[in-house]
Design a protein around this motif. Structure first.
Motif, mmCIF file in Angstrom:
data_model
loop_
_atom_site.group_PDB
_atom_site.id
_atom_site.type_symbol
_atom_site.label_atom_id
_atom_site.label_comp_id
_atom_site.label_asym_id
_atom_site.label_seq_id
_atom_site.Cartn_x
_atom_site.Cartn_y
_atom_site.Cartn_z
ATOM 1 N N LEU A 1 0.828 -1.210 0.000
ATOM 2 C CA LEU A 1 0.000 0.000 0.000
ATOM 3 C C LEU A 1 0.865 1.263 0.000
ATOM 4 O O LEU A 1 0.528 2.245 -0.669
ATOM 5 N N CYS A 2 1.980 1.229 0.721
ATOM 6 C CA CYS A 2 2.897 2.372 0.697
ATOM 7 C C CYS A 2 3.526 2.542 -0.680
ATOM 8 O O CYS A 2 3.766 3.669 -1.131
ATOM 9 N N GLU A 3 3.776 1.431 -1.357
ATOM 10 C CA GLU A 3 4.307 1.517 -2.716
ATOM 11 C C GLU A 3 3.296 2.178 -3.650
ATOM 12 O O GLU A 3 3.650 3.036 -4.469
ATOM 13 N N VAL A 4 2.041 1.798 -3.517
ATOM 14 C CA VAL A 4 0.984 2.412 -4.326
ATOM 15 C C VAL A 4 0.938 3.914 -4.044
ATOM 16 O O VAL A 4 0.836 4.734 -4.958
ATOM 17 N N PHE A 5 1.009 4.284 -2.765
ATOM 18 C CA PHE A 5 1.020 5.701 -2.397
ATOM 19 C C PHE A 5 2.202 6.415 -3.048
ATOM 20 O O PHE A 5 2.054 7.519 -3.584
ATOM 21 N N GLY A 6 3.382 5.788 -3.024
ATOM 22 C CA GLY A 6 4.553 6.386 -3.650
ATOM 23 C C GLY A 6 4.372 6.601 -5.145
ATOM 24 O O GLY A 6 4.757 7.639 -5.689
ATOM 25 N N VAL A 7 3.739 5.652 -5.807
ATOM 26 C CA VAL A 7 3.491 5.777 -7.246
ATOM 27 C C VAL A 7 2.528 6.937 -7.521
ATOM 28 O O VAL A 7 2.733 7.721 -8.458
ATOM 29 N N VAL A 8 1.499 7.062 -6.703
ATOM 30 C CA VAL A 8 0.558 8.182 -6.863
ATOM 31 C C VAL A 8 1.297 9.506 -6.655
ATOM 32 O O VAL A 8 1.062 10.490 -7.368
ATOM 33 N N MET A 9 2.230 9.534 -5.710
ATOM 34 C CA MET A 9 2.991 10.760 -5.461
ATOM 35 C C MET A 9 3.934 11.089 -6.617
ATOM 36 O O MET A 9 4.208 12.254 -6.873
ATOM 37 N N ILE A 10 4.428 10.067 -7.336
ATOM 38 C CA ILE A 10 5.223 10.346 -8.538
ATOM 39 C C ILE A 10 4.371 11.124 -9.537
ATOM 40 O O ILE A 10 4.815 12.131 -10.101
ATOM 41 N N ASN A 11 3.144 10.665 -9.747
ATOM 42 C CA ASN A 11 2.241 11.347 -10.679
ATOM 43 C C ASN A 11 1.947 12.767 -10.198
ATOM 44 O O ASN A 11 1.943 13.712 -10.980
ATOM 45 N N LEU A 53 -8.641 7.432 -10.539
ATOM 46 C CA LEU A 53 -8.302 8.839 -10.310
ATOM 47 C C LEU A 53 -7.864 9.603 -11.551
ATOM 48 O O LEU A 53 -8.016 10.822 -11.600
ATOM 49 N N TYR A 54 -7.311 8.896 -12.531
ATOM 50 C CA TYR A 54 -6.690 9.599 -13.652
ATOM 51 C C TYR A 54 -7.297 9.256 -15.009
ATOM 52 O O TYR A 54 -6.715 9.556 -16.042
ATOM 53 N N GLY A 55 -8.443 8.607 -15.005
ATOM 54 C CA GLY A 55 -9.158 8.366 -16.246
ATOM 55 C C GLY A 55 -8.495 7.384 -17.195
ATOM 56 O O GLY A 55 -8.753 7.425 -18.403
ATOM 57 N N GLU A 56 -7.654 6.496 -16.668
ATOM 58 C CA GLU A 56 -7.053 5.488 -17.541
ATOM 59 C C GLU A 56 -8.115 4.478 -17.971
ATOM 60 O O GLU A 56 -9.162 4.349 -17.342
ATOM 61 N N SER A 57 -7.828 3.762 -19.037
ATOM 62 C CA SER A 57 -8.776 2.819 -19.614
ATOM 63 C C SER A 57 -9.244 1.787 -18.578
ATOM 64 O O SER A 57 -8.440 1.249 -17.817
ATOM 65 N N LYS A 58 -10.549 1.520 -18.580
ATOM 66 C CA LYS A 58 -11.139 0.516 -17.700
ATOM 67 C C LYS A 58 -11.566 -0.714 -18.505
ATOM 68 O O LYS A 58 -12.511 -1.402 -18.146
ATOM 69 N N ASP A 59 -10.861 -0.978 -19.570
ATOM 70 C CA ASP A 59 -11.172 -2.113 -20.435
ATOM 71 C C ASP A 59 -11.171 -3.412 -19.635
ATOM 72 O O ASP A 59 -10.333 -3.625 -18.749
ATOM 73 N N TRP A 60 -12.074 -4.300 -19.950
ATOM 74 C CA TRP A 60 -12.211 -5.555 -19.205
ATOM 75 C C TRP A 60 -10.945 -6.392 -19.266
ATOM 76 O O TRP A 60 -10.634 -7.128 -18.341
ATOM 77 N N LYS A 61 -10.177 -6.246 -20.332
ATOM 78 C CA LYS A 61 -8.933 -7.014 -20.453
ATOM 79 C C LYS A 61 -7.928 -6.603 -19.377
ATOM 80 O O LYS A 61 -7.213 -7.450 -18.829
ATOM 81 N N ARG A 62 -7.872 -5.317 -19.089
ATOM 82 C CA ARG A 62 -6.986 -4.843 -18.025
ATOM 83 C C ARG A 62 -7.395 -5.446 -16.689
ATOM 84 O O ARG A 62 -6.554 -5.836 -15.880
#
Length: 104
Positions: free
Chosen positions: A11-21, A77-86
């Motif tokens: 979860l901290c890694e995910v937070f770090g990635v969001v902070m990069i953005n 949060l950032y509108g990336e594709s929500k395609d079922w394949k993903r």
């Protein structure tokens, strides 16, 4: 306790990635400090978890949480594709992590 630590590490890694953005968008000191704290906490929790969990299992699950969490937050949060394949591939990553836990 190691598994809880490993989940917090992911979860901290995910937070770090969001902070990069956020740092790319805002370019302020707060975003940079939060990025460093997020990844620093992630590595500390991962190191603690690896004291009692096998390295391969811990690293794979940590990476799976980070990759899946980052992808899901990108969608929400950032509108990336929500395609079922993903979503199918995210599920595959999570099932692989669960499988590693079951055979460890």
């Amino acid at each position: 306790m190691a598994w809880i630590s490993l989940i917090f590490a992911g979860l901290c890694e995910v937070f770090g990635v969001v902070m990069i953005n956020k740092l790319h968008k805002d370019r302020n000191w707060l975003s940079l400090v939060l990025l460093i704290l997020g990844f620093g906490a992630s590595f500390l929790f991962l190191a603690y978890a690896m004291k009692s969990l096998p390295m391969g299992t811990a690293y794979s699950i940590w990476t799976g949480i980070g990759a899946s969490g980052g992808t899901i937050l990108g969608m929400l949060l950032y509108g990336e594709s929500k395609d079922w394949k993903r979503l199918v591939f995210i599920a595959m990553v999570l099932f692989a992590a669960i499988g590693l836990k079951l055979v460890s």
